[in-house]
Design an enzyme around this catalytic site. Structure first.
Site, PDB file in Angstrom:
ATOM      1  N   GLY A  70      40.817  43.590  39.317  1.00 60.50           N
ATOM      2  CA  GLY A  70      41.610  44.243  38.287  1.00 60.50           C
ATOM      3  C   GLY A  70      41.675  43.396  37.027  1.00 60.50           C
ATOM      4  O   GLY A  70      41.235  42.240  36.997  1.00 60.50           O
ATOM      5  N   GLY A 118      40.297  44.438  43.210  1.00 68.62           N
ATOM      6  CA  GLY A 118      40.232  45.856  42.872  1.00 68.62           C
ATOM      7  C   GLY A 118      38.871  46.473  43.086  1.00 68.62           C
ATOM      8  O   GLY A 118      38.761  47.684  43.300  1.00 68.62           O
ATOM      9  N   ASP A 149      45.507  43.329  48.293  1.00 71.04           N
ATOM     10  CA  ASP A 149      46.106  44.652  48.134  1.00 71.04           C
ATOM     11  C   ASP A 149      45.014  45.708  48.099  1.00 71.04           C
ATOM     12  O   ASP A 149      44.007  45.575  48.774  1.00 71.04           O
ATOM     13  CB  ASP A 149      47.014  44.684  46.898  1.00 71.04           C
ATOM     14  CG  ASP A 149      46.243  44.550  45.580  1.00 71.04           C
ATOM     15  OD1 ASP A 149      45.211  43.860  45.552  1.00 71.04           O
ATOM     16  OD2 ASP A 149      46.691  45.143  44.565  1.00 71.04           O
TER      17      ASP A 149
END
Length: 357
Positions: A70, A118, A149
């Protein structure tokens, strides 16, 4: 006045039977911004409705990788200023991650070069995940005061044994072979074979099934040699099968092997808070019923990360000043109390993700 045409950060177009989504920030190794995530979601809408699109093909511009993660600098700036980019970006990103996992058409991700953070979110949940001899996949978030994540806790806990725990806590790199072993990827295709495979995918039959796409990929795929993590599977299971970071560290300290000592050295430079939060998320994810359930708990934890000292300090040390000398708070594993960890698991009510369908 003639000038160079500036291409968008996300290129979306149809090539034959393929709906192509190309991340197009090569100087930033295609790091994902909020607007790119939104454009990707719109592209998925368009291609789902187009009967001439048989499959989705996700790739990265340039030679360095699919996606390095990200837009960490943007998140860092927002966190320092007390902004809400993290809250908005992660919510929209996580919803798209879940959507990819349930996409109605074959979703082919070309995971060449660097695929981190990401990047794993937009590739690792696809139906057909291709790695190469240049693939370097990692979820290195514990090194910036964060945790794996984008559904990383779901993926890592579906890996065999403690392989996912090892990669999640150390942030070490998976090569193509280890990515397949860890169930982060499905097929190994040497980079030299990619152009021919890509052409074949654009010529897929209308309405191609997942099995037909797998068959196309299989024509160009090869069997890689075992990766280093797979070769150390038994040791990794023994070292990382404990329920606390303290026990994992002790197990590594008791083993003089080069592999164990390298893992120990890596853990010692990570955020102590992130290590404990990550292990708790991973252990809990083993009992989650779905990717969506994992994403909800990741989102709760991410909101706490965004207001934590360690995230800003970790990004500063790794990306902004690049001194590689983060000053974690708390500074040691022993100082990270259960009360500190509990903040990352609080029910945040209306801030939970709302998944469509």
């Amino acid at each position: 006045m003639n000038g160079a045409v500036t291409e968008p950060d996300l290129i979306v177009r149809r090539e034959g039977a393929a709906g192509v989504i190309r991340l197009n920030r090569p100087k930033a190794i295609n790091a994902l911004t909020l607007e790119m995530a939104r454009e990707l979601d719109r592209a998925l809408d368009t291609f789902a409705a187009d009967p001439d699109v048989a499959l989705i093909l996700v790739e990265g511009a340039g030679e360095r990788g699919l996606c390095a993660g990200g837009d960490i600098v943007g998140l860092y700036n927002s966190a320092r200023e007390g902004g809400d980019l993290g809250k908005v970006f992660w919510r929209e990103e996580y919803i798209t991650n879940a959507r990819i996992a349930k996409y109605p058409k074959p979703y082919v991700a070309f995971m060449d070069g660097l695929v981190m953070g990401g990047g794993v979110g937009i590739a690792g949940h696809g139906s057909h995940r291709i790695v190469t001899d240049k693939t370097k996949i990692a979820m290195p978030e514990v090194g910036i005061g964060f945790f794996p994540d984008v559904g990383g806790t779901w993926l890592l806990t579906r890996s065999p044994g403690e392989i996912g725990t090892y990669f999640g806590l150390t942030g070490d790199i998976m090569n193509g072979a280890d990515a397949i072993h860890a169930e982060f990827a499905d097929a190994y295709v040497p980079t030299a074979n990619w152009a021919a495979l890509r052409q074949a995918l654009t010529e897929a039959p209308s309405g191609a099934s997942a099995e037909q796409v797998s068959g196309i990929i299989a024509r160009f795929a090869e069997q890689p040699a075992q990766g280093p993590a797979e070769l150390h599977q038994a040791d990794i299971d023994r070292w990382f099968g404990h329920e606390t970071i303290e026990q994992i560290v002790a197990a590594l300290e008791s083993d003089a092997s080069e592999f164990a000592q390298a893992a120990l050295k890596t853990l010692r430079i990570k955020s102590p808070t992130s290590l404990k939060v990550t292990l708790k998320l991973l252990r809990a994810a083993r009992h989650r019923a779905s990717l969506e359930e994992c994403l909800v708990h990741e989102y709760r934890a991410a909101l706490q990360v965004f207001v934590s000292d360690d995230f800003v300090e970790g990004v500063r040390a790794a990306v902004i000043d690049k001194d590689r000398q983060p000053k974690w708070r708390p500074a040691t594993i022993a100082e990270v109390t259960p009360e500190i960890v509990a903040r990352y698991f609080e029910d945040r009510g209306d801030d939970e993700l709302k998944f469509p369908g």
